[in-house]
Design a protein around this motif. Structure first.
Motif, short mmCIF file in Angstrom:
data_model
loop_
_atom_site.label_atom_id
_atom_site.label_comp_id
_atom_site.label_asym_id
_atom_site.label_seq_id
_atom_site.Cartn_x
_atom_site.Cartn_y
_atom_site.Cartn_z
N ARG A 103 9.29 53.18 34.58
CA ARG A 103 8.62 54.43 34.96
C ARG A 103 8.69 54.70 36.45
NH1 ARG A 103 3.15 53.65 31.61
NH2 ARG A 103 3.50 51.58 32.47
N GLN A 107 10.64 57.77 38.38
CA GLN A 107 9.95 58.65 39.33
C GLN A 107 10.67 58.67 40.68
OE1 GLN A 107 5.77 58.06 39.22
NE2 GLN A 107 5.35 59.86 40.44
N SER A 117 8.94 67.30 38.51
CA SER A 117 8.54 66.70 37.24
C SER A 117 7.05 66.85 37.06
CB SER A 117 8.94 65.21 37.19
OG SER A 117 8.20 64.47 38.14
N GLU A 118 6.62 66.74 35.81
CA GLU A 118 5.21 66.72 35.46
C GLU A 118 4.99 65.59 34.46
OE1 GLU A 118 3.32 70.42 34.34
OE2 GLU A 118 4.83 71.55 35.45
N TRP A 119 3.90 64.86 34.64
CA TRP A 119 3.55 63.77 33.74
C TRP A 119 2.41 64.19 32.85
CZ3 TRP A 119 5.74 58.88 33.26
CH2 TRP A 119 6.77 58.59 34.16
N ASN A 120 2.51 63.84 31.58
CA ASN A 120 1.42 64.00 30.62
C ASN A 120 0.93 62.59 30.33
OD1 ASN A 120 -0.34 64.78 28.64
ND2 ASN A 120 1.23 65.29 27.14
N ASP A 122 0.57 58.68 31.38
CA ASP A 122 1.48 57.81 32.12
C ASP A 122 2.71 57.40 31.31
OD1 ASP A 122 0.31 56.06 30.34
OD2 ASP A 122 -0.21 54.55 31.84
N HIS A 124 4.66 60.01 29.33
CA HIS A 124 5.47 61.16 28.95
C HIS A 124 5.73 62.02 30.17
CE1 HIS A 124 5.93 64.94 26.22
NE2 HIS A 124 7.08 64.43 26.57
N VAL A 125 7.00 62.20 30.52
CA VAL A 125 7.36 63.00 31.69
C VAL A 125 8.34 64.10 31.28
CG1 VAL A 125 9.25 61.45 32.39
CG2 VAL A 125 8.17 62.92 34.10
#
Length: 164
Positions: A103, A107, A117-120, A122, A124-125
């Motif tokens: 991860r 990043q 990017s956006e993370w849902n 820790d 799912h990106v």
């Protein structure tokens, strides 16, 4: 972030990529994408006095939509008006996490490539991919986990946007 209320799971974007002061939010029904009972809340910027809206977040689950796309809405986002030419690469990291957790490498690769990017949570990106992007470092950063099946990826445009 995901919250379940009365049997419906709501997916929201805590830090939308193009967050502005005067944005709207609208839901996308995810049932047409085999995610029954889920709604994704998208951040939108009004373009033509309520006729069209620009997507200002990177969709986690809705297929056929990307950052910068122009959509129409009634109570929910109900049509794609114009594609921005951008794509969304989504990566899901499975549990349990392996010792070689990629991860942070992903990043770093996203930031080095100058991508948004956006993370849902820790695991799912969603990664914004403009028309011309060098993606090999992104793929390389998670290749080991993809091969070991501890991470999975997909393109959001692998299915068209639809409402039924």
């Amino acid at each position: 972030m995901q919250v379940a209320i009365d049997g419906v799971t709501y997916v929201s974007h805590e830090t939308p990529a193009w967050r502005g002061e005067s944005h709207f939010m609208a839901m996308v029904n995810l049932a047409p994408f085999d995610l029954e009972g889920m709604l994704e809340q998208l951040w939108l910027r009004e373009l033509n006095e309520g006729d069209s809206y620009e997507v200002c977040c990177i969709p986690f689950y809705a297929y056929g939509l990307a950052l910068g796309d122009v959509v129409g809405k009634t109570d929910v986002v109900d049509r794609l008006i114009r594609n921005s030419g951008r794509r969304v690469l989504r990566v899901l990291f499975a549990e349990p996490r392996p010792r070689e957790d990629s991860r942070s490498a992903l990043q770093e690769a996203v930031e080095s490539a100058g991508l948004l990017s956006e993370w849902n949570g820790d695991r799912h990106v969603a990664i914004d991919v403009p028309e011309i992007s060098v993606m090999q470092p992104i793929f390389d950063s998670v290749q080991g986990e993809i091969q070991d099946r501890t991470a999975f990826w997909e393109w959001s445009d692998s299915k068209e946007f639809r409402t039924a």
